[in-house]
Structures are given as structure tokens and as C-alpha cells.
Design a protein around this motif. Structure first.
Motif, PDB file in Angstrom:
ATOM      1  N   ASP A   1      -0.139   1.275  -7.717  1.00 44.26           N
ATOM      2  CA  ASP A   1      -0.067   0.994  -8.945  1.00 44.26           C
ATOM      3  C   ASP A   1      -1.290   0.731  -9.694  1.00 44.26           C
ATOM      4  OD1 ASP A   1       2.815   1.099  -8.918  1.00 44.26           O
ATOM      5  OD2 ASP A   1       2.922  -1.097  -8.733  1.00 44.26           O
TER       6      ASP A   1
ATOM      7  N   SER B   1       5.124  -1.266 -13.687  1.00 46.97           N
ATOM      8  CA  SER B   1       4.648  -2.555 -13.904  1.00 46.97           C
ATOM      9  C   SER B   1       4.339  -2.556 -15.389  1.00 46.97           C
ATOM     10  CB  SER B   1       3.634  -2.983 -13.087  1.00 46.97           C
ATOM     11  OG  SER B   1       2.434  -2.091 -13.475  1.00 46.97           O
ATOM     12  N   GLU B   2       4.312  -3.889 -16.075  1.00 43.21           N
ATOM     13  CA  GLU B   2       3.924  -3.815 -17.464  1.00 43.21           C
ATOM     14  C   GLU B   2       2.456  -3.506 -17.716  1.00 43.21           C
ATOM     15  OE1 GLU B   2       4.371  -7.689 -19.387  1.00 43.21           O
ATOM     16  OE2 GLU B   2       6.235  -7.874 -18.398  1.00 43.21           O
TER      17      GLU B   2
END
Length: 197
Positions: free
Chosen positions: A59, A118-119
Motif C-alpha cells: 500500500d 486506503s484513504e
């Protein structure tokens, strides 16, 4: 063990740098937090203070990739140009350069499952898509095409760059052919022919 000392506070950056190198050399399957720790000269548990697991490392790589890709598009698109055509072409080729040079990283960036990012990744990806949209929006101001075509052309631009880079990475096209694909797409977009498709 690495002969480069790792100071408190920069381990995350060191691990990400090393992970990018390993990603280029061995692909996603070759990434190991334990091996990255060994190469950084820290205990095998030290990376967990920054990346809880391998998925968190991927990520972080994806987020970093989107930020760097956005910077490439932003820098190329804001350089002075004699025409909108040269701006669009220069930006597309800069994006192609990045995509070919970072093929394994792009795979990590674009293979995430929809709705599970994810944000931080969503923000970074949003910055890239806004940068691309800005390049295409400038074409409306230049009279190259209509506002109604912006979303369609933005997707075509992105698909062309990513697709051409994938063809080069897989050995199915040469760099010269990828450049020609990008130039043909720019010519198609600016000819107005896309409206008739």
C-alpha cells in the motif's frame, strides 16, 4: 547487513527505497519485510513499526507511486508550450517514460481491489487523476475539444499510456511502437475524430 547506517526516523524511507529496487528486480513475489530489514541492517521486527505486514508495504509503495506519477504529469503539463498539441504530447510521453521505467510499481498501483484502497492511496490516486484531468481540461480552453468529451478523453489518455507501457514491459511492443501509439492517440483526440466514434 547494509553498510549504510539507518538513523531513527528514516527507516521507513530506506525500506521503501529498497522495496522499489527489489520490486524492479524480482517483482511483487520477491518482496519480503524480513529481507528488507536484513539489508537495512535492522532487526527483522523493526519494519513492523512502519508496515504491519507485507500488504501495508505494498500500500505504501502504491501511494508513493501515485504521488510520483502525479508529479511527473504536473511538471510536464506546466512547462511552457508553443501549442496545446505539444503540451498534450509532451505530457503523454512523460507519463509513458514513468510507466515504462516503473512497470512493476504500476502493477502494484493499479491492481488494488476497488473499494479496499486506503484513504492515503485514494488521495494519491486522486491527485494523479486530477493532474491528467487538468491536462485535458486545458484542451477545452484551447478549443481542441468540447467539455462533454473531457472525461472520455481523460480515460483514453490514461488507458493509452498504461496500455502502451504494458505492451513494452511484456515484450509485445518496442519503445518506438509505444511512442507511435501515444502520438496516434494525441492526433486522434485533436482531430476531433473521437466525437464520431
Amino acid at each position: 547487513m547494509s553498510d549504510r547506517p539507518v538513523h531513527h526516523g528514516n527507516l521507513r524511507a530506506v525500506l521503501l527505497d529498497q522495496a522499489e529496487v527489489r520490486l524492479r528486480e524480482r517483482g511483487v513475489a520477491g518482496l519480503s519485510l524480513r529481507e528488507l530489514a536484513r539489508e537495512a541492517g535492522v532487526s527483522h521486527g523493526a519494519p513492523r513499526s512502519h508496515f504491519i505486514d507485507r500488504a501495508a508495504l505494498l500500500d505504501a509503495l502504491a501511494e508513493r507511486g501515485f504521488v510520483r506519477f502525479a508529479e511527473v504529469v504536473e511538471q510536464a503539463s506546466t512547462r511552457r508550450s508553443t501549442s496545446y498539441r505539444s503540451r498534450l504530447r509532451r505530457t503523454a510521453h512523460a507519463a509513458l517514460d514513468f510507466s515504462i521505467g516503473n512497470a512493476a510499481l504500476l502493477e502494484v498501483m493499479f491492481t488494488g481491489k476497488v473499494g479496499e484502497a486506503s484513504e492515503a492511496i485514494e488521495r494519491a490516486a486522486g491527485r494523479l487523476f486530477l493532474a491528467v484531468r487538468g491536462v485535458i481540461d486545458a484542451g477545452v480552453a484551447a478549443g481542441a475539444f468540447e467539455e462533454a468529451d473531457v472525461e472520455r478523453i481523460s480515460l483514453l489518455w490514461s488507458a493509452t499510456v498504461q496500455g502502451a507501457a504494458t505492451l513494452v514491459a511484456s515484450g509485445r511492443a518496442t519503445r518506438a511502437q509505444a511512442d507511435a501509439i501515444v502520438d496516434d492517440t494525441v492526433a486522434l483526440v485533436l482531430s476531433g475524430s473521437i466525437r464520431a466514434l
